[in-house]
Every structure is written in C-alpha cells, then in structure tokens.
Design a protein around this motif. Structure first.
Motif, short mmCIF file in Angstrom:
data_model
loop_
_atom_site.label_atom_id
_atom_site.label_comp_id
_atom_site.label_asym_id
_atom_site.label_seq_id
_atom_site.Cartn_x
_atom_site.Cartn_y
_atom_site.Cartn_z
N GLU A 247 -46.73 115.69 70.59
CA GLU A 247 -46.52 116.55 69.43
C GLU A 247 -46.06 115.75 68.21
O GLU A 247 -46.52 115.96 67.10
CB GLU A 247 -45.46 117.59 69.81
CG GLU A 247 -45.32 118.72 68.82
CD GLU A 247 -44.08 119.54 69.13
OE1 GLU A 247 -43.54 120.15 68.20
OE2 GLU A 247 -43.63 119.55 70.30
N LEU A 248 -45.11 114.82 68.44
CA LEU A 248 -44.53 114.10 67.30
C LEU A 248 -45.20 112.75 67.06
O LEU A 248 -44.84 112.04 66.13
CB LEU A 248 -43.03 113.89 67.51
CG LEU A 248 -42.19 115.16 67.70
CD1 LEU A 248 -40.73 114.80 67.89
CD2 LEU A 248 -42.33 116.09 66.50
N THR A 321 -32.72 119.54 77.84
CA THR A 321 -33.76 120.31 77.15
C THR A 321 -34.55 119.38 76.22
O THR A 321 -34.07 118.31 75.83
CB THR A 321 -33.14 121.41 76.26
OG1 THR A 321 -32.33 120.78 75.26
CG2 THR A 321 -32.29 122.39 77.05
N PRO A 322 -35.77 119.81 75.83
CA PRO A 322 -36.53 119.04 74.85
C PRO A 322 -35.74 118.86 73.54
O PRO A 322 -35.82 117.80 72.92
CB PRO A 322 -37.78 119.90 74.63
CG PRO A 322 -37.93 120.69 75.89
CD PRO A 322 -36.53 120.96 76.36
N ASP A 323 -34.97 119.87 73.14
CA ASP A 323 -34.16 119.73 71.92
C ASP A 323 -33.18 118.56 72.02
O ASP A 323 -33.02 117.79 71.08
CB ASP A 323 -33.36 121.02 71.67
CG ASP A 323 -34.20 122.11 71.00
OD1 ASP A 323 -35.26 121.76 70.43
OD2 ASP A 323 -33.81 123.28 71.05
N VAL A 326 -35.10 115.28 71.71
CA VAL A 326 -35.50 114.98 70.33
C VAL A 326 -34.29 114.54 69.52
O VAL A 326 -34.37 113.56 68.76
CB VAL A 326 -36.20 116.20 69.67
CG1 VAL A 326 -36.41 115.96 68.18
CG2 VAL A 326 -37.55 116.45 70.34
N ARG A 340 -34.83 119.55 63.36
CA ARG A 340 -34.65 120.99 63.20
C ARG A 340 -33.43 121.41 63.99
O ARG A 340 -33.24 120.99 65.12
CB ARG A 340 -35.86 121.73 63.75
CG ARG A 340 -37.07 121.60 62.86
CD ARG A 340 -38.13 122.52 63.38
NE ARG A 340 -38.19 122.48 64.83
CZ ARG A 340 -39.31 122.28 65.51
NH1 ARG A 340 -40.45 122.12 64.89
NH2 ARG A 340 -39.31 122.26 66.81
N GLU A 342 -32.23 124.84 65.20
CA GLU A 342 -32.47 126.28 65.26
C GLU A 342 -31.22 126.93 65.81
O GLU A 342 -30.96 126.90 67.00
CB GLU A 342 -33.69 126.59 66.12
CG GLU A 342 -34.96 125.86 65.70
CD GLU A 342 -35.47 126.25 64.32
OE1 GLU A 342 -34.90 127.17 63.70
OE2 GLU A 342 -36.44 125.62 63.85
N GLU A 343 -30.46 127.48 64.90
CA GLU A 343 -29.21 128.13 65.31
C GLU A 343 -29.53 129.39 66.09
O GLU A 343 -30.52 130.06 65.83
CB GLU A 343 -28.37 128.49 64.08
CG GLU A 343 -27.94 127.30 63.25
CD GLU A 343 -26.98 126.38 63.98
OE1 GLU A 343 -26.26 126.88 64.87
OE2 GLU A 343 -26.98 125.17 63.68
N LYS A 344 -28.65 129.70 67.01
CA LYS A 344 -28.77 130.98 67.68
C LYS A 344 -28.50 132.09 66.68
O LYS A 344 -27.58 131.99 65.87
CB LYS A 344 -27.71 131.09 68.79
CG LYS A 344 -28.14 130.44 70.08
CD LYS A 344 -27.23 130.90 71.22
CE LYS A 344 -27.71 130.27 72.51
NZ LYS A 344 -26.89 130.64 73.66
N ILE A 345 -29.34 133.12 66.72
CA ILE A 345 -29.08 134.28 65.88
C ILE A 345 -27.92 135.05 66.51
O ILE A 345 -27.84 135.21 67.72
CB ILE A 345 -30.34 135.19 65.83
CG1 ILE A 345 -31.49 134.45 65.18
CG2 ILE A 345 -30.05 136.50 65.11
CD1 ILE A 345 -31.38 134.28 63.70
#
Lengths: 603, 184
Positions: A247-248, A321-323, A326, A340, A342-345
């Motif tokens: 992907e990257l 995790t992939p996060d 990365v 990125r 991505e905060e938890k909502i």
C-alpha cells in the motif's frame, strides 16, 4: 476457513487420533472442528475436566502410540504447565501437539499473557504460523517436529489469527490411520524420580540442542527492497507488513519471517542481521524473540540496533496492529510525511449483560436481595458467562480472578475473619475445572461461607459446549451426569441445597438459611441455559408466552431494569415496556416491580 | 458475520484473494461485534489500518459510529437505521445519538453516507433476520467492487440456512434497490 479450523484440518491431515481440550476463547473452535472430523473418521475428541487433565490424557495417548492433540487458550497453559514441565523430561512416543491461542489484547480473557514463555520454561519447540493456510501446515509440521525430537511441540497463534478467515488449500486426509494402542514400558523415561529427572534433563537439553542445529537455517525471506531496516516478523504481524508495504510502496527494507521461534533459527537471523543496518522485530505479545535476538547478536559480536517493544518503537499495549507497525516505521524514518491518527469517536459505551431469560439473572436477583437484607455481603465471582453479572447494572461481584478462585478466595476471606456474609459464585463447568480442590480445602480447614453454584448444564461462555452436568459428551454420545450436590455431600458439606432460581421466594429462603450456617454451605441454583431451552422450544415450534407491562400501572421507575438488567426490557417515553420478541417468559421482572405492572400476555 | 462471510465467498468466486477476521466480543450478550474483510489481487490482511476501509457496513447506528475510525475519508458508509439502545443508555446519562447526530458524525468523514431503513425492508420479505441480506445487497451496488452479481448471489445462498434462500435473495435485491433509489 478460520485460523482455528485450519489448525484442526492440519491435525487431521497429520493423522491425529486423540484430542483432549477444555473450551476457552479464542481456541474453542479448534476442538469443535476436530470433533466434526472425529465423528466422521472415528477418532476420539473430548472436553476434559480441565487443561491439565486434557494434557495428561493426550500424553497417555502419545505414549500408547496415538498422535495426540490439545487445544487451549493461553490461560489453560498455566493449568497444564504442571504436567507439561515434567512430561517434556519423559518425552513423547507418537506426536503430541499443544495448540495454544493467546488473547494478546485481551478481548475475552482476564489477562494477556504470552504463552511462549512456556516454550522456554519447558524447553520445547514452538511453531508460529502467520495466516490460516500456514496454520494448517504448521499443525502438520508440529507433529513432524514432535516425532523427530520425541518432545511435545507448542503451536502458538494469537486471537487475530484464531478468528481470521482465509482460503486454505486442503491436502488429503490419510486413510487407514488406525493404530493399535500399545504401551512400551521404559521406566528410565517415564518414572521420573529425582535420579531419572537428572538424566532426563540432560537428554532434554541435548534434544533441543539438536533441534537448534537442525532448524538453524529455517525462516523465509519474503520481502527485499533495501537494507536500511531488516524486519524479523513472527506470526500475524508479517501479514500486516506485506499489505502495508504494497500500500505504501515501502523501500529500503527487507523482511524475514520466522515460523519456528523456539529454538531460534540462529544462522538465518545472523546472516540477515549482517545484511541490514538495523533490525525491527514484530511479534504479537511480549518481546520474547526480540530479546533473544539481542542476546544472539551480542553473543556473536554483531553490533546492530534491534528495535521493537523494549525501545517503544512498537506499542506495548493491546494486540499488534497495522497502525502500530506504521507508526513504528514512521519513527524509524521509513514512512515519511503524515502519519494518520484516527481518533476514536467518542460514543457511549455498550455494556454487555446476561441474555434474556438467563437463569443466572434470577440467581443474582436472589443473592443480592438476601444479602441486602443482611446489610450487604461479599461476593467472589468466577469465570464463565455468569461473569456478565459483574457488569452494570447487576454488579454482583467483588472479585473475579482465575478459574476456581471464587471458592479459594471466599475461603481465605472467611478464614481471615472478615465478619460479613461471604458468597462464592461459580458455574458448573468451572466448579469441575478448578473448584473441587478449593471446596475440599474449605471443608477440612473449616471456614463459614456459602457457595452459590450456578448450574445451567452447559459451558455457555464459549458457545454451549457440553459440561459434566449436561449428560452428553462432545461426540454427541450419552454421558454420565455429574451431580455437584452428591460431590459436595461426599466431601462432608452438611448444608447442600438444590433450588430453581426462578422459584424466587423458595430460593431466597433456602439461600438465607445456607448463609446462616457456621461452616461452608452449598446452594446449587439449577436451571438450564436459556439459549438451550429456546433452541428446543423453537425446534418443537412451541410458543413462548412473553410478559407485558401495563402502561397505566408503570410509573417509569425503572427498578425492574435496574434489578434485572434484562435486555428484553425497554425504556422509552418515560415508561417501561417488554420487547415481545426478546422476552422468554421467565417472569423474573415481576418480582422486581412494586406496582404490579407486569403480567403474562397482553392485558 | 453473515455479511462478511458472504462477501468473502463472493470475492473468492470472482477470482480475488481474500482475508479477514472477526471479533465476536460478547455479541450474543448485548456487546458489540465486528468483522474485517479484505480482498484483492494480492492477499490482503486480516486486520487493516484505521482510516483504510473503502466501505463500512453498520448493522446498528451506534456501533457503526463506534467503528468509524476504520473508514477512509470519502469512503462509503452503509448504515442501518436500527437502534439497539444499550442498557447504560436507559439507566444512566449515556444518551443514544439521534439519526441526525449519527449523520453528522459521518459527514465529517465522508459524503457517501447511506442511512437505510434495513429492518423495514427485511420485514417485507419475511422478518428482521433478513437484514443482513439487505445490507449485503446494498454493498453489492454501492461501490465499484469488482464482484459480479452471480457471485454475490451464489455466495449468499451458500451462507444462509436451508429453506430461507428465496427470502434472502429477495431481501438482497431489495438492498440493491435501496441504494439505487437512495434519495440524499
């Protein structure tokens, strides 16, 4: 196929003849699948009393020449470790594989321990696959290794792989696997007194040294786009890296995947380390391989930085995790630009609870009502679906630790002189797994507390496996029913009562009397798991008679919901109501309503 | 779980490599559950990065909002209007978000948000249990997914209980219709 199911398939392709396990998320599906194969192919698969018993049974099978298998969750490794640590000295005959699924997050366990520490402690080989297809192959490979070195082999996966789905290439199941069981006496191996143990320990170390040499060049290079960073991947993390790299478009890094992690493939790792500037180790769990690699490099005077969890490049908390990968690659300068986040909502939580109609709800209702009449008590809880009763709004537990601990801790509190009513809540399966010795202890060493044994006839937490109170076994055959009341009486408990928790008034009275004893007492709250009962009702096309709340009488006080936590109850527009399709007609909520607003059927 | 299994089956039939994973949690006991599906020419990954999902399929509004971190910016969100109000919302100050609030949460992330009356559609063909097939049908046309309709239908039939095939197929087609006729 699920990762778990792939392991089952691999074991079958390897010609497994004997399977003994105890259910536990995320490993349960391995043995459930093996039971399907066992019925078709005619080999034995059982739910044992606990993991220790399961392992000993499988060890016996191995000694009699049958390929044997145990499936367990990480916590079960603790239970079977007592046997495993000795069995490794004796060694195996036919292949013996323990598949362990670690809950590294954890999503449904009381801890997130890494079972691979046992591979080092016991000194046995460990195989770690990275996807379902590899999981199947790993099961076969583990049997090969076991027979090559006469050692039990640990096949370790984590929850993500256990419940990962992927295409699996099937090989043939060998036919004519029937083996005549035969025990060949060898007292120098299997009678482990101290003298033999000294010799056998030497043998064990020697076996693992042979394995270390044989497997030294195992491992697979799977990615090569430069030498700035060398990733050594174990298990599911390698799969993440591959998709991240695609992907990257990562460059300047190479990756090697290890499938055997004990003993470490030293030659492969050293030559890989020599080709790259720095190393990053990815593994789901503790930094075990990471630290061993540091040690290996140090021993060989290879000065390379080894990144991973110890230096914080990969986050320690929760599953890999992939996060996390990365952000680790970003920290090492291999991913540029923005990362990125991505905060938890922030949305409201969803609290899980007992199912509609669950008999445990009635047991808690009775226990809490009686205890509150006595100024409150202490409730030690245990492991099973009844531990949903620890959640809001029932919140019945003051402790909930390991399997069987409810009885042991309750005894300890009582014996210490805590001057309040003490209740140990334990399910039937957990009682037979680990509650028995604690009860024996409480009888002999004498302390006053009450065991509330919630007997719903099934191991429900893990998906309704038969327990020792069910009357059938995993293969669907009729089995003797264990009666906890008989056992408690035989142990010498004088006050042993059996009640239906939905007979609320009687149950309260019986429970109150039990609490007044000045020695250990046992109240068995017996009613079958509601999911089983519903299944039967549906199969017979019988109708359920749901309850109904009279809106005229309902004051909207919500006490019924507060006291029962029943998911069939709804609160909307200031009034309570009952979802007619969820209600099982158990009628417990009637006892919680002061206003006589709840009735059977539509008023 | 039915939707994820059916999508993986359909992708496999259409010639893709598949991967995915499930977190069951305590779904049967009122907890949340989710599944991740990846497919493509290359083998995917059973877990993805947050902000990477092309599509988010939500069977319940609150749970859809909870998982929004996985959805990529500008990705497609197919969300059922179903509300399963958690007990903490009925007894504590945890207020369940309104449809508008859920739409608001999604609008910060994507303009391809579809809030669908899935239950109503399902009930027309035989009951709430067909909701999965409605959403699966919605997915089949909501995005250029590379999977042909025949694979979608065959994979559905493989994953539903015997005797419910016709009803599920009808629900599947209704799901497609919901997207085609969606009025923003």
């Amino acid at each position: 196929m699920l990762g778990d199911e792939a392991i089952a398939r691999g074991a079958v392709e390897a010609g497994v003849r004997f399977v003994a396990s105890y259910p536990g998320t995320p490993s349960t599906e391995i043995t459930v699948k093996l039971a399907e194969y066992g019925k078709k192919l005619g080999f034995h698969v059982e739910w044992s009393a606990n993991e220790k018993v399961a392992f000993e049974a499988a060890y016996g099978a191995s000694l009699s020449g049958l390929r044997a298998f145990v499936g367990t969750k990480h916590l079960g490794m603790n239970v079977l470790s007592d046997s495993l640590l000795v069995a490794a000295y004796g060694g195996t005959r036919a292949g013996l594989v323990i598949a362990v699924a670690d809950d590294t997050h954890p999503y449904s366990s009381q801890n997130a321990m890494d079972s691979r520490h046992y591979c080092r402690l016991v000194n046995v080989p460990c195989v770690e696959p990275s996807d379902p297809n590899e999981a199947k192959e790993a099961a076969k490979f583990a049997f090969d290794l076991s027979e090559r070195y006469s050692l039990p082999v640990i096949l370790r996966i984590t929850q993500r792989l256990a419940h990962a789905r992927g295409a699996v290439e099937l090989d043939e199941i060998p036919s004519n696997q029937d083996v005549t069981a035969e025990f060949q006496r060898d007292r120098s191996r299997f009678v482990l007194l101290a003298r033999q143990a000294f010799e056998r320990r030497r043998w064990l170390i020697q076996q693992m040294n042979v394995a270390r040499r044989d497997l030294s060049s195992s491992g697979q290079r799977i990615f090569d786009s430069g030498d700035k960073l060398g990733i050594i991947g174990v298990g599911i993390g390698t799969t993440y890296v591959l998709s991240i790299a695609t992907e990257l478009g990562l460059s300047d890094l190479s990756m090697m995947k290890l499938s055997v992690t004990n003993p470490l493939p030293e030659e492969s790792i050293l030559s890989f380390a020599n080709e790259v500037s720095e190393l990053l180790v990815l593994e789901d769990g503790d930094p075990i391989v990471e630290r061993e690699i540091r040690n290996l490099l140090q021993m060989n005077c290879v000065i390379k930085r080894v990144h991973g969890k110890d230096d914080g490049v990969i986050g320690f908390e929760g599953e890999l995790t992939p996060d996390k990968i990365v952000s680790g690659l970003h920290a090492l300068g291999l991913v540029d630009g923005e990362t990125r986040h991505e905060e938890k909502i922030d949305v409201i939580p969803r609290i899980a609870g007992l199912c509609a109609g669950c008999p445990h709800r009635a047991s808690y209702f009775v226990i809490k009502e009686v205890l509150s009449g006595k100024g409150g008590g202490i409730v030690t809880g245990d492991r099973g679906c009844y531990n949903q009763g620890a959640n809001f709004p029932i919140e019945a537990f003051d402790t909930c630790m390991d399997m069987g601990a409810s009885v042991g801790i309750a005894y300890g509190l009582a014996k210490s002189g805590v001057d309040r009513p003490i209740v140990a809540v334990i399910g039937d399966s957990t009682f037979f797994h680990a509650g028995l010795p604690a009860l024996e202890n409480a009888v002999v060493n004498q302390a006053a507390f009450t065991i509330a044994l919630l007997d719903n006839g099934w191991t429900s937490m893990t998906g309704q496996q038969p327990s020792f109170t069910t009357g059938i076994d995993l293969m669907g055959q009729t089995a003797p029913i264990m009666k906890p009341e008989d056992i408690a009486m035989a142990m010498g408990v004088k006050c042993v009562k059996v009640v239906d928790p939905l007979d609320v008034e009687l149950a309260k009275q019986v429970f109150r009397e039990a609490l007044e004893q000045d020695e250990v007492s046992v109240v068995i709250f017996r009613r079958e798991c509601a999911l089983q009962e519903l299944r039967r009702i549906r199969a017979a096309h019988r109708k359920i008679e749901p309850y109904f709340i009279d809106p005229e009488k309902c004051t909207g006080c919500r006490v019924c919901l507060m006291k029962t936590g029943c998911p069939a109850l709804r609160f909307d527009g200031g009034k309570m109501s009952i979802d007619q399709s969820d209600c099982t007609g158990c009628g417990l909520c009637v006892y919680a309503c002061k206003y006589d607003a709840i009735h059977k059927g539509r008023s | 779980m039915l939707i994820s299994r059916a999508i993986m089956g359909a992708a496999l039939m259409a010639g893709f490599k598949i991967s995915g994973s499930e977190i069951h949690g305590h779904a049967v006991r009122g907890g949340s559950a989710h599944a991740i599906v990846t497919y493509g020419k290359n083998a995917g990954s059973p877990l993805i990065r947050t902000g990477d999902a092309d599509v988010l399929i939500g069977m319940e509004m609150l749970e859809a909002a909870r998982m929004i971190r996985y959805l990529k910016r500008g990705g497609v969100a197919l969300v059922s209007k179903l509300k399963v109000v958690p007990i903490n919302s009925m007894l504590r100050n945890d207020r369940y978000p309104s449809e508008d609030e859920v739409a608001q949460i999604f609008s910060r992330r994507t303009d391809k948000f579809f809030l669908l009356d899935v239950e109503k559609a399902a009930e027309r063909f035989g009951g709430k249990r067909l909701s999965n097939s409605v959403l699966y049908g919605a997915f089949s046309v909501a995005i250029d997914n590379g999977i042909d309709m025949k694979s979608f239908e065959m994979a559905l039939l493989e994953n539903v209980p015997k005797g419910t095939e016709e009803a599920n197929l009808a629900a599947f087609r209704e799901g497609r219709r919901l997207i085609m006729s969606y009025d923003v």
